[in-house]
Design a protein around this motif. Structure first.
Motif, PDB file in Angstrom:
ATOM      1  N   VAL A   1       0.818  -1.525  -0.135  1.00  0.00           N
ATOM      2  CA  VAL A   1      -0.228  -0.289   0.143  1.00  0.00           C
ATOM      3  C   VAL A   1       0.855   1.182  -0.026  1.00  0.00           C
ATOM      4  N   ASP A   2       2.248   0.922   0.366  1.00  0.00           N
ATOM      5  CA  ASP A   2       3.218   2.280   0.325  1.00  0.00           C
ATOM      6  C   ASP A   2       4.560   1.266   0.162  1.00  0.00           C
ATOM      7  N   TYR A   3       5.165   2.596   0.022  1.00  0.00           N
ATOM      8  CA  TYR A   3       7.306   2.673   0.536  1.00  0.00           C
ATOM      9  C   TYR A   3       7.195   3.741   0.756  1.00  0.00           C
ATOM     10  N   ILE A   4       8.209   3.334   2.022  1.00  0.00           N
ATOM     11  CA  ILE A   4       8.882   3.902   2.763  1.00  0.00           C
ATOM     12  C   ILE A   4      10.763   3.940   2.340  1.00  0.00           C
ATOM     13  N   PHE A   5      10.875   4.968   2.017  1.00  0.00           N
ATOM     14  CA  PHE A   5      12.040   4.891   1.667  1.00  0.00           C
ATOM     15  C   PHE A   5      13.605   5.146   2.442  1.00  0.00           C
ATOM     16  N   LYS A   6      14.624   4.125   3.132  1.00  0.00           N
ATOM     17  CA  LYS A   6      15.596   4.139   4.053  1.00  0.00           C
ATOM     18  C   LYS A   6      16.822   5.432   3.872  1.00  0.00           C
ATOM     19  N   PRO A   7      17.331   5.912   4.534  1.00  0.00           N
ATOM     20  CA  PRO A   7      16.971   6.127   5.832  1.00  0.00           C
ATOM     21  C   PRO A   7      15.254   7.253   6.041  1.00  0.00           C
ATOM     22  N   PHE A   8      14.886   6.685   6.738  1.00  0.00           N
ATOM     23  CA  PHE A   8      13.217   7.045   7.059  1.00  0.00           C
ATOM     24  C   PHE A   8      13.315   8.004   7.802  1.00  0.00           C
ATOM     25  N   ASP A   9      12.571   9.038   7.365  1.00  0.00           N
ATOM     26  CA  ASP A   9      12.302  10.552   8.391  1.00  0.00           C
ATOM     27  C   ASP A   9      11.525   9.062  10.204  1.00  0.00           C
ATOM     28  N   ALA A  10      11.614   8.854  10.899  1.00  0.00           N
ATOM     29  CA  ALA A  10      10.527   8.573  11.534  1.00  0.00           C
ATOM     30  C   ALA A  10       8.906   9.606  12.297  1.00  0.00           C
ATOM     31  N   ASP A  11       9.348  10.254  11.489  1.00  0.00           N
ATOM     32  CA  ASP A  11       8.241  11.592  11.766  1.00  0.00           C
ATOM     33  C   ASP A  11       6.799  11.027  10.713  1.00  0.00           C
TER      34      ASP A  11
END
Lengths: 634, 129
Positions: free
Chosen positions: A105-115
């Protein structure tokens, strides 16, 4: 909140450091974090846990993120669980497309932002929670709907105007119509007219207190009446305004009937009257305790036996007649008859018989209600015997009196007759001495004559046999007669006798004979007890507060009566002073007083010893005298 | 006005009292001591007035009255009951039975003859006694 504590998310990464970092970032969200170190590990975890969200690393040894996601999607339980891929920022565009292809459903790219990570996770967790809530509500509603639809209780929803909005099938069945037919019809049309005010009262109570209960009769579409126990619950629209109400109804007809039957049974049990139910052949079906008390048989002794064991041989026809009458539905009003008890004793009863019917209306037997009237009958018989005895006694007494009267008068006739003949010199001349002696015989015989008359009068008055004839009486004529009779007595003693105050028209409605007798008695008493002076009859009519009375006062200047003796005056055979010679019978005043009472009046006495007396007959006027005035118009 | 008067009375003393008084005033008397005899005397003598006791041996005074009053030839003769039946209602019963007069015993010797004479020449008169 318990739901938030229960919300789980799955973190999948082969690098422990990455997992640690994720845990640290997500820690403040208050979620249960489940960690998996490989794709296989993740699939195993999903067998045990239902998670709201999966954070899945793409690059992993063995099976990578894409393959893991594909396997997750294959499972029913996790088919729709949102998956967020975690990947390096430089990922190929193809990889991203592939990820969405397997259900990311989504992608989060590393290094990720904590917020950002926290925000995205939060969105999915909230979504999951909302979905869960909705699902639960939907499940609840479905369940409720099923319950209501199939509820044994009748449920109806009515609007603020007491019209049916909807009803469940149970209610439709209770009221005997289709579920849709009733909608829109007034609530009260289904309530028995006799109970409408009761139901209205419950309705008003519900308006005040949100809820009310009432038991009332409902009328079915086919007209049958059933007892409903109803609970009314008020409903409001979203603005809090009264919008209508629910009525939960339960049919309690059977229960009611049972209660009524049990009340009836109690009455039958505690009745003082014998209540016996028989079938059409007259065989006993039920027998209450009073029946056992009155007739002596226990239920066990008579059950199934014919009730003719209670009928005396001479009344068998009566029972046959009774059976014939109730068999055609006739009720037999209480009549007096006789029953035979267990000991062969005869019992007087008052019996009423009513046919008993089955629910279809067929006559199946009769109820016999018998009241034991033996004692009453006994008393009645005793009373009748006493009455007859009394009547016999009275007749005997009357005959005796008539005989005595006749037997006394016959010799008296000879005594008075011959004395009179001698005194009239019809048998020759008399010496003075002979004349005196004959006069003595004559007055003694007259005294005896008076005594007989007074005794007979007394007996008549005391036995209540005096027949009075109330009619207009001209007092003028009557007093003339009285005065003519008594004047010679007064003259003989040298007394002045006058009648004063007599109006020529004085007419009273009274009994002539009694009035005359009283006046003669009072005046002759006055003459008797007066040695010198006068005896006067003074008549006065007066009205006080519209009531007319006439007073006849006999005023004498005689010996008078001491105060202490005045009370004795009206007792029979009371002679006040034995030393005073008196030719009275001692009954005169007693009789006069009784007669005055019969005329509705009284005799009053005023007297001063050695000065004189005043005896006054006070007579009221009967309403027959027109305006009540004693003076007749003619 | 001397009259011919029949006295029917079983009590000898009463009979003598009445005949003595009536004769002293100039009347002619016939006597009978029971009803049957009395009726015979009536048909033989046709008296001007009949005095009759009520309690008589055999035929009662009431029966004598019924016979006399049912006989057109004799019914006009005044019939006076002189009786010791003097309870309340007796006078009414006697007059109702057809007697022309009622005098109770004991009689009043001084007024008796006058009382009796008052019935002669009247068909019905119950005002004396």
């Amino acid at each position: 909140m318990s739901e938030e504590i229960a919300t789980k998310i799955l973190l999948v990464d082969d690098e422990p450091a990455n997992l640690f970092a994720l845990q640290a970032v997500l820690e403040p969200l208050d979620l249960t974090l489940i960690v998996a170190h490989s794709g296989k590990d993740a699939l195993r975890c999903l067998l045990q846990h239902e998670v709201a969200l999966i954070l899945l690393d793409v690059r992993m040894p063995d099976i990578d993120g894409y393959e893991t996601a594909a396997l997750i999607r294959e499972r029913d339980k996790s088919k729709y669980t949102p998956i967020i891929f975690l990947t390096a920022f430089h990922a190929e565009k193809n990889d991203v497309a592939r990820g969405y292809g397997v259900g990311a459903v989504d992608y989060i790219f590393k290094p990720f932002d904590a917020d950002i990570l926290r925000a995205k996770v939060n969105v999915f967790v909230n979504l999951y929670r909302m979905t869960g809530k909705l699902k639960k509500q939907e499940d609840d509603l479905l369940e409720l709907h099923e319950v209501l639809k199939n509820a044994v209780e009748g449920i109806s929803h009515l609007d603020a105007d007491q019209r049916y909005l909807s009803v469940n099938s149970a209610f439709a069945k209770m009221i005997g119509c289709g579920t849709w037919e009733i909608n829109g019809s007034p609530w009260m049309s289904t309530i028995h007219p006799g109970d409408r005010s009761l139901v209205e009262a419950a309705y008003r109570q519900m308006l005040n207190t949100e809820k009310a209960e009432v038991e009332a009769r409902a009328v079915r579409a086919d007209g049958m009446v059933r007892y409903h126990q109803m609970v009314l619950i008020k409903t409001s629209d979203d603005k809090g305004k009264f919008s209508g109400f629910y009525c939960f109804a339960k049919d309690i007809t059977e229960q009611k009937h049972w209660e009524e039957r049990s009340q009836l049974a109690d009455i039958v049990e505690s009745s003082n009257d014998a209540i016996v139910v028989t079938n059409l052949e007259g065989n006993v079906i039920s027998w209450n305790p009073a029946a056992e008390r009155i007739f002596g048989y226990s239920l066990a002794e008579v059950s199934g036996r014919t009730c003719s064991i209670l009928v005396p041989p001479d009344r068998v026809d009566e029972l046959a007649n009774v059976i014939a009458r109730f068999s055609i539905g006739e009720r037999i009003k209480p009549f007096e008859t006789v029953a035979i008890g267990k000991r062969g004793n005869r019992i007087d009863v008052s019996l009423s018989v009513s046919p008993v019917r089955d629910p279809a209306g067929n006559i199946t037997g009769a109820s016999f209600i018998s009241r034991n009237i033996t004692e009453r009958k006994h008393l009645e018989r005793e009373l009748m015997e006493k009455n007859a005895e009394l009547e016999r006694a009275i007749r005997t007494k009357d005959r005796f009196l008539a005989t005595i009267s006749h037997e006394l008068r016959t010799p008296l006739n000879a005594i008075i007759g011959f004395t009179g003949i001698l005194l009239m010199r019809l048998s020759g001349a008399l010496t003075d001495k002979q004349e005196r002696q004959l006069q003595s015989i004559e007055s003694s015989a007259q005294h005896l004559h008076m005594l007989i008359n007074d005794l007979l009068d007394l007996s008549r008055i005391e036995s209540g046999k005096v027949k009075l004839k109330f009619e207009p009486v001209n007092c003028n004529l009557l007093i003339d007669e009285v005065a003519t009779t008594l004047r010679p007595l007064a003259d003989k003693k040298g007394l002045n006798f006058e009648v004063r105050g007599l109006d020529a028209d004085l007419t009273l409605v009274t009994d002539q004979r009694s009035l005359k007798q009283i006046l003669i008695n009072l005046i002759s008493n006055g003459i008797k007890f007066t040695a010198e002076g006068c005896v006067n009859l003074v008549i006065m009519s007066s009205s006080a507060s519209g009531e007319w009375v006439t007073q006849f006062s006999v005023v004498d200047s005689g010996i008078g009566i001491k105060t202490e003796d005045q009370l004795k005056l009206f007792r029979p055979f009371e002679q006040l002073d034995e030393s005073v010679p008196s030719e009275g019978t001692g009954l005169g005043l007693y009789l006069s007083n009784k007669l005055s009472q019969l005329l509705g009046g009284r005799i009053e006495v005023e007297s001063e010893f050695e000065k004189g007396s005043r005896f006054t007959l006070v007579l009221p006027h009967s309403p027959g005298g027109g305006d009540g005035s004693p003076y007749s118009s003619n | 006005m001397a009259a011919r008067i029949l006295v029917i009375e079983d009590n000898a003393e009463s009979l003598e009292v009445m005949t003595c008084l009536l004769e002293a005033f100039g009347h002619t008397t016939f006597t009978a001591c029971d009803g049957e005899q009395g009726l015979k005397v009536v048909s033989l003598q046709r008296p001007d007035l009949i005095i009759c006791d009520l309690q008589l041996p055999g035929m009662s005074g009431f029966a004598v009255c019924r016979q006399l009053k049912n006989d057109p030839l004799l019914s006009s003769i005044p019939l006076v009951a002189v009786t010791a039946q003097a309870m309340v209602g007796d006078r009414e019963r006697v007059l109702e039975a057809g007697f022309n007069g009622y005098i109770s015993k004991p009689i009043a010797p001084r007024g008796f003859v006058e009382q009796v004479e008052s019935y002669i020449g009247h068909d019905k008169d119950g005002a004396h006694g």
